[in-house]
Scaffold this motif. Structure first.
Motif, short mmCIF file in Angstrom:
data_model
loop_
_atom_site.label_atom_id
_atom_site.label_comp_id
_atom_site.label_asym_id
_atom_site.label_seq_id
_atom_site.Cartn_x
_atom_site.Cartn_y
_atom_site.Cartn_z
N VAL A 368 0.84 -1.21 0.00
CA VAL A 368 0.00 0.00 0.00
C VAL A 368 0.87 1.25 0.00
CG1 VAL A 368 -0.24 0.05 2.54
CG2 VAL A 368 -1.92 1.23 1.11
N ASP A 369 0.49 2.22 -0.80
CA ASP A 369 1.09 3.55 -0.74
C ASP A 369 -0.01 4.53 -0.34
OD1 ASP A 369 3.52 2.61 -1.56
OD2 ASP A 369 3.58 3.71 -3.46
N VAL A 370 0.31 5.42 0.57
CA VAL A 370 -0.65 6.47 0.93
C VAL A 370 -0.24 7.74 0.18
CG1 VAL A 370 -1.66 7.83 2.80
CG2 VAL A 370 -1.01 5.45 3.21
N GLY A 376 2.03 13.72 -2.96
CA GLY A 376 2.15 12.41 -3.58
C GLY A 376 2.39 11.39 -2.50
N GLU A 377 3.39 10.51 -2.68
CA GLU A 377 3.59 9.41 -1.73
C GLU A 377 4.10 9.90 -0.37
OE1 GLU A 377 6.21 6.27 -3.09
OE2 GLU A 377 6.47 5.54 -1.04
N LEU A 378 3.30 9.59 0.65
CA LEU A 378 3.69 9.91 2.03
C LEU A 378 4.16 8.65 2.74
CD1 LEU A 378 3.67 11.81 4.57
CD2 LEU A 378 1.30 11.09 4.91
N ILE A 379 3.48 7.53 2.46
CA ILE A 379 3.75 6.27 3.13
C ILE A 379 3.88 5.17 2.09
CG2 ILE A 379 2.72 4.46 4.61
CD1 ILE A 379 1.29 6.59 6.19
N GLY A 380 4.85 4.27 2.31
CA GLY A 380 4.92 3.05 1.49
C GLY A 380 5.07 1.86 2.42
N GLY A 381 4.25 0.83 2.22
CA GLY A 381 4.35 -0.32 3.12
C GLY A 381 3.72 -1.56 2.54
MG MG Z 1 7.74 3.79 -1.89
#
Ligand code: MG
Ligand code: 4AD
Length: 454
Positions: A368-370, A376-381
């Protein structure tokens, strides 16, 4: 030395016979019979006004002190007749700690460009804007710890020097103490190649397998040569890792953390936030309140691609299933389509890291990317691959040697359980909180390609 913070002095409920404050002169105005000094000590955005009568020892003590000078002022705290401030100080004595030369001190002028202030990163904490930015940074960090503490997470410290590459993206800074010309890695300090960490995730996973819920909050380093307003070579990342959790639990956590920090900073940094709303980004408060108003959108990657393909907008990079989303796509989704933060999940395995859990379709992984408006992308997990055979196969497929990951595989060999975690870029969160559009302005001493002066 007994002194009162200006923040405390301004919040007093009664006049004080004597009070001592310390700070730096923001402005000095001389009239015939007295001088006005605006003093700031960094405890809050506001200055306290000090009145210095020309025939007092305080006036003599003040001497040539002017913008930038560091002072101690003792006097009476009295109601201020001026607008916008409740209290002022009638100075009875002033001690100058350090003068600032008026010819050369660069912060004379009220307004400087961000670019110029970056070149004097050692002095910019003395401006309203950067003082506010770094107070918000401190408060946001506290909010992160408060949130996790409330959710039963343990704060863990993962190494900065590391022998493994978490992301497998080859963007690491090599660490060595080999003499010039020597290349044999066996002779190096650790006897094998060492790097600055790009992520504490792998070690956090090991800790989560004993402590249940953990998070790291520390510096990470990436040698990606992308000179963008959203990338720094050294940035701080918050990485929770949760045992007994799946992708949906992880999305709840990402949304919960983001909203908690926004709410707490709005409450505790109201003055500083107001500065950004008034002078940097007029839509800031409205955007932050909108973020809190309703749940984040959630959309599968496949559907997000369809939205982008059908929206009729011309993108620089075309999208189809299997392409990585670019910032232009991420921002379109968050700003124009959903008009709110959106969590995109189930990405194609071909564009994601080896540790992400394979979905039953064998084509996508539980990632998931937030994505948030303005950034744009704040979180990647992701949920992590907990099945030994699938994980070994993924490592091999991506051209890596499973033996290099022996300890990581042990976590699957012994008591493996479903677990999930993410990385949140702290500077990107600060950009969201302040409306500051360049990452170089939310970190006190930014490191970007070609820049390491301080
Ligand atoms: Mg990322
Ligand atoms: O998506 P990334 O690369 O994820 C990881 O590193 C995972 N191992 C994290 C995890 O699951 N524990 O990076 C996570 C976040 C990004 O979403 C972005 O906010 C931020 O870190 N980030 C950067 N921030 C500033 N400058 C850079 N060069 C960044 N690279 C990533």
């Amino acid at each position: 030395m007994k002194r009162t913070l200006i923040m405390q002095a301004l919040a007093m409920t009664e006049p004080q016979n004597t009070i001592t404050v310390c700070g730096w002169v923001r402005t000095r105005r001389d009239a015939k019979e007295f001088s006005f000094i605006e003093l700031n000590d960094g405890s809050c955005l506001a200055n306290i006004q000090c009145i210095v009568d020309a025939d007092t020892p305080a006036f003599a003590g003040m001497g040539e002190a002017n913008t930038g000078a560091g002072l101690r002022v003792t006097g009476q705290l009295v109601p201020s007749p001026g607008k916008g401030q409740q209290w002022e100080i009638r100075a009875s004595s002033i001690e100058v700690y350090g003068l600032a030369d008026q010819e050369s001190f660069p912060l004379q002028k009220k307004r400087h460009s961000d670019e110029f202030l970056r070149s004097i990163a050692h002095l910019r904490p003395r401006t309203n804007k950067y003082g506010a930015a770094f107070r918000i940074r401190a408060e946001a960090a506290r909010a992160v710890h408060d949130y996790f503490y409330g959710q039963g997470f343990h704060y863990v410290h993962t190494p900065i020097l590391t022998g493994s590459d978490c992301e497998g993206a080859g963007e690491m800074f090599r660490v060595t103490n080999l003499p010039a010309g020597e290349t044999a890695v066996e002779k190096d300090f650790f006897g094998k190649a060492a790097n600055l960490t790009v992520s504490g995730q792998l070690e956090a996973e090991a800790l989560a397998m004993g402590l249940g819920r953990v998070y790291t909050f520390g510096p990470t380093f990436r040698a990606e040569n992308s000179n963008t307003p959203r990338h720094a070579a050294e940035f701080w990342m918050i990485e929770p890792e949760m045992a007994f959790a799946d992708l949906h639990d992880l999305m709840d956590l990402g949304e919960g953390l983001t909203c908690f920090v926004v709410k707490q900073v709005l409450e505790r940094c109201a003055q500083d936030i107001a500065l950004f709303n008034n002078f940097v980004d007029k839509g800031l408060c409205q955007r932050l309140n909108a973020l809190l108003a309703k749940p984040f959108a959630r959309v599968a990657y496949r559907e997000a691609v369809a939205i982008l393909q059908q929206c009729g907008k011309k993108f620089e990079y075309p999208v189809s299933f299997g392409t990585d989303l670019q910032t232009e796509h991420e921002r379109y989704l968050a700003e124009e389509h959903f008009k709110q933060p959106v969590m995109v999940y189930d990405y194609p395995k071909s564009i994601k890291a080896f540790y992400m859990r394979m979905n039953d379709d064998n084509e996508t992984v539980a990632a998931v990317d937030v994505l948030v408006p303005g950034i744009g992308e704040l979180i990647g997990g992701s949920q992590r691959e907990e099945r030994m055979d699938v994980l070994v196969q993924r490592i091999t497929e991506l051209g890596q040697n499973p033996e290099d990951y022996w300890w990581y595989l042990d976590l699957r060999r012994y008591g493996s359980v479903p677990h999930a975690g993410f990385g949140l870029g702290f500077e990107r969160l600060l950009m969201l909180l302040t409306g500051i559009s360049n990452i170089r302005d939310v970190i006190p001493f930014p490191r970007t390609p070609g820049n390491i002066e301080f």
